[in-house]
Design a protein around this motif. Structure first.
Motif, PDB file in Angstrom:
ATOM      1  N   LYS A 266       0.821  -1.209   0.000  1.00  0.00           N
ATOM      2  CA  LYS A 266       0.000   0.000   0.000  1.00  0.00           C
ATOM      3  C   LYS A 266       0.856   1.261   0.000  1.00  0.00           C
ATOM      4  O   LYS A 266       0.370   2.338  -0.342  1.00  0.00           O
ATOM      5  N   THR A 267       2.115   1.130   0.428  1.00  0.00           N
ATOM      6  CA  THR A 267       3.019   2.282   0.499  1.00  0.00           C
ATOM      7  C   THR A 267       4.307   1.958  -0.245  1.00  0.00           C
ATOM      8  O   THR A 267       4.591   0.798  -0.573  1.00  0.00           O
ATOM      9  N   TRP A 268       5.123   2.993  -0.483  1.00  0.00           N
ATOM     10  CA  TRP A 268       6.430   2.773  -1.097  1.00  0.00           C
ATOM     11  C   TRP A 268       7.287   1.829  -0.252  1.00  0.00           C
ATOM     12  O   TRP A 268       7.965   0.961  -0.794  1.00  0.00           O
ATOM     13  N   ASP A 269       7.252   2.028   1.064  1.00  0.00           N
ATOM     14  CA  ASP A 269       8.058   1.158   1.927  1.00  0.00           C
ATOM     15  C   ASP A 269       7.592  -0.295   1.825  1.00  0.00           C
ATOM     16  O   ASP A 269       8.414  -1.214   1.814  1.00  0.00           O
ATOM     17  N   ASP A 270       6.277  -0.490   1.753  1.00  0.00           N
ATOM     18  CA  ASP A 270       5.748  -1.847   1.552  1.00  0.00           C
ATOM     19  C   ASP A 270       6.278  -2.442   0.250  1.00  0.00           C
ATOM     20  O   ASP A 270       6.667  -3.617   0.188  1.00  0.00           O
ATOM     21  N   LEU A 271       6.258  -1.622  -0.796  1.00  0.00           N
ATOM     22  CA  LEU A 271       6.697  -2.094  -2.116  1.00  0.00           C
ATOM     23  C   LEU A 271       8.171  -2.485  -2.085  1.00  0.00           C
ATOM     24  O   LEU A 271       8.562  -3.543  -2.601  1.00  0.00           O
ATOM     25  N   ALA A 272       8.991  -1.640  -1.454  1.00  0.00           N
ATOM     26  CA  ALA A 272      10.433  -1.940  -1.374  1.00  0.00           C
ATOM     27  C   ALA A 272      10.687  -3.211  -0.563  1.00  0.00           C
ATOM     28  O   ALA A 272      11.521  -4.046  -0.937  1.00  0.00           O
ATOM     29  N   ALA A 273       9.943  -3.373   0.541  1.00  0.00           N
ATOM     30  CA  ALA A 273      10.118  -4.570   1.374  1.00  0.00           C
ATOM     31  C   ALA A 273       9.695  -5.826   0.612  1.00  0.00           C
ATOM     32  O   ALA A 273      10.356  -6.876   0.685  1.00  0.00           O
ATOM     33  N   ALA A 274       8.598  -5.723  -0.138  1.00  0.00           N
ATOM     34  CA  ALA A 274       8.150  -6.865  -0.939  1.00  0.00           C
ATOM     35  C   ALA A 274       9.182  -7.194  -2.015  1.00  0.00           C
ATOM     36  O   ALA A 274       9.480  -8.373  -2.277  1.00  0.00           O
ATOM     37  N   ALA A 275       9.751  -6.163  -2.634  1.00  0.00           N
ATOM     38  CA  ALA A 275      10.764  -6.387  -3.663  1.00  0.00           C
ATOM     39  C   ALA A 275      11.997  -7.079  -3.085  1.00  0.00           C
ATOM     40  O   ALA A 275      12.583  -7.973  -3.713  1.00  0.00           O
ATOM     41  N   GLU A 276      12.386  -6.696  -1.869  1.00  0.00           N
ATOM     42  CA  GLU A 276      13.523  -7.352  -1.198  1.00  0.00           C
ATOM     43  C   GLU A 276      13.228  -8.845  -0.988  1.00  0.00           C
ATOM     44  O   GLU A 276      14.085  -9.704  -1.247  1.00  0.00           O
ATOM     45  N   ALA A 277      12.014  -9.144  -0.530  1.00  0.00           N
ATOM     46  CA  ALA A 277      11.649 -10.538  -0.277  1.00  0.00           C
ATOM     47  C   ALA A 277      11.606 -11.344  -1.573  1.00  0.00           C
ATOM     48  O   ALA A 277      12.028 -12.508  -1.611  1.00  0.00           O
ATOM     49  N   LEU A 278      11.120 -10.735  -2.629  1.00  0.00           N
ATOM     50  CA  LEU A 278      11.062 -11.418  -3.927  1.00  0.00           C
ATOM     51  C   LEU A 278      12.466 -11.654  -4.483  1.00  0.00           C
ATOM     52  O   LEU A 278      12.762 -12.722  -5.031  1.00  0.00           O
ATOM     53  N   LYS A 279      13.325 -10.647  -4.321  1.00  0.00           N
ATOM     54  CA  LYS A 279      14.707 -10.813  -4.775  1.00  0.00           C
ATOM     55  C   LYS A 279      15.383 -11.975  -4.032  1.00  0.00           C
ATOM     56  O   LYS A 279      16.106 -12.784  -4.647  1.00  0.00           O
ATOM     57  N   ALA A 280      15.134 -12.061  -2.743  1.00  0.00           N
ATOM     58  CA  ALA A 280      15.753 -13.119  -1.939  1.00  0.00           C
ATOM     59  C   ALA A 280      15.317 -14.502  -2.405  1.00  0.00           C
ATOM     60  O   ALA A 280      16.043 -15.487  -2.212  1.00  0.00           O
ATOM     61  N   ARG A 281      14.167 -14.574  -3.063  1.00  0.00           N
ATOM     62  CA  ARG A 281      13.673 -15.852  -3.574  1.00  0.00           C
ATOM     63  C   ARG A 281      14.039 -16.061  -5.046  1.00  0.00           C
ATOM     64  O   ARG A 281      13.553 -16.993  -5.690  1.00  0.00           O
TER      65      ARG A 281
END
Length: 411
Positions: A158-173
């Motif tokens: 819902k926020t930029w910070d949420d988006l960045a955190a989700a991107a970090e988790a996706l990158k880790a996978r």
């Protein structure tokens, strides 16, 4: 939006056939299909057949061109003194500035003109007078890959910070493009505006002057550079070299976690078996208060006359039934209020509902400015550099602003 299906016929300007008082109107239109079977030529042929059946003295000659060719084709025709009667194209302001177009209220009946969605009608105005008649519209929402999100235990951001955190988790996978950021030359102006709006900025200030290097816009691109691109969360292709079509294709291949998309991506992704979700664009502190809206334009040229015939045909084109038919064929949003209400209530259109909801919050490109084409080209050329390693977002935005100021002063 594929190859042209034929060259426009040159009718010699007068638009009259024989001595019978019959009138031929020439319409040059853009292709929204992706094959011969889905070509817009079929839509127009069906529509014209129905219209001519009730109007035996009016003939409509339609030629469809790809989006790669349509604007250039019409520009060349106008320069040669041989404009079509009607052109369904991507821009109108240059022709309006040269007094080549009928005003919308010269040709449309009052009920039809009043039925346009207000934001779209306003974007068709130059100095408060409407020349561009909206023809097809779309908005942007955030698409996400449901499978990749579920595997990473994520909920939609819902926020930029949420988006960045989700991107970090996706990158880790091992996701190839955690967030696809297409700032390549194909459609960089769209991704850019979407991000600027979500950061509380945009291309213009409150009085309608270019304000591309505003503090809000600099903050947005600084965040993108530092929090997404700089942390390798945007994939193997540099954003400045990633085009929108390639980003969409990668999403349909299951290689993208998130990206901004418009309605046509739904069909592409579904055809390849990608399970996707759609949410409003994230903003700095919550859902973005505005989103990008895009519309294409119908224009009516004055050169050949036939104002009454043009107006009667356009009233038919913009009937609720015909607007709905076109929108449904190509997964686009209706440009009229009556068709929008019908689509909102129809079960068959439920997948388009998120985009319809965003339309009322949308802001459009500043297409009423004759300078916009030049400024858009400058954005496409330079904006990718704003997030490149070693670059200064503020400096790149200042360069684009300087070009915009020069273009605006020349209007």
């Amino acid at each position: 939006m594929v190859s042209a299906l034929g060259m426009a016929a040159v009718l010699g300007g007068c638009g009259l056939t024989g001595d019978s008082g019959e009138v031929t109107l020439e319409l040059v239109a853009a292709d929204y299909g992706d094959s011969k079977a889905t070509s817009s030529q079929r839509y127009w042929d069906d529509l014209v057949e129905k219209y001519e059946a009730d109007h035996p003295d009016v003939h409509i000659d339609v030629t469809v061109h790809s989006w790669n060719d349509i604007d250039r084709e019409v520009k060349e025709r106008v320069a040669a003194g041989d404009p079509p009667d009607l052109a369904q194209i991507g821009a109108y302001a240059d022709y309006a500035a040269k007094d080549l177009l009928y005003k919308a209220d010269d040709v449309l009946s009052i009920p039809v003109q009043a039925d346009f969605v207000s934001q779209l009608a306003a974007a068709g105005q130059v100095n408060g007078v409407q020349y561009g008649m909206p023809f097809a519209a779309s908005t942007r929402v955030l698409f996400y890959n449901k499978t990749l999100f579920a595997e990473a235990g994520l909920t939609p951001p819902k926020t930029w910070d949420d988006l960045a955190a989700a991107a970090e988790a996706l990158k880790a996978r091992g996701v190839k493009y955690p967030y696809a950021l297409p700032l390549g030359p194909e459609e960089a102006q769209a991704e850019t505006m979407q991000w600027l709006l979500s950061g509380g900025g945009g291309y213009l200030d409150t009085i309608g002057t270019y304000d591309i290097d505003s503090p809000e816009n600099v903050a947005t691109f600084t965040w993108l550079k530092e929090e997404l691109v700089g942390k390798d969360l945007t994939g193997p292709v540099a954003p400045g070299k990633l085009n929108r079509a390639d980003a969409f294709a990668a999403f349909a291949d299951g290689d993208v976690g998130m990206l901004n998309g418009h309605p046509t991506l739904m069909k592409t992704a579904a055809a390849k078996g990608v399970e996707f979700g759609m949410v409003p664009t994230p903003g700095v502190n919550g859902e973005s208060k505005a989103t990008l809206g895009v519309t294409d334009w119908m224009t009516a040229f004055k050169k050949n006359g036939h104002r009454d015939e043009i107006g009667d045909f356009l009233d038919f084109v913009y009937s609720e039934k015909n607007v709905l038919d076109f929108s449904r064929r190509y997964d686009l949003l209706p440009v009229t209020g009556s068709a929008s209400e019908a689509m909102s209530a129809a079960e068959q259109d439920k997948e388009l509902k998120p985009f319809l909801d965003e339309l009322v919050l949308s802001e459009l490109y500043p297409v009423g400015k004759t300078s916009w084409a030049e400024v858009s080209a400058e954005i496409k050329k330079r904006i990718g550099q704003a997030v490149a390693s070693g670059s200064s977002p503020a400096a790149v935005l200042a360069l684009i602003q300087s070009a915009a100021t020069r273009a605006e002063s020349a209007e």
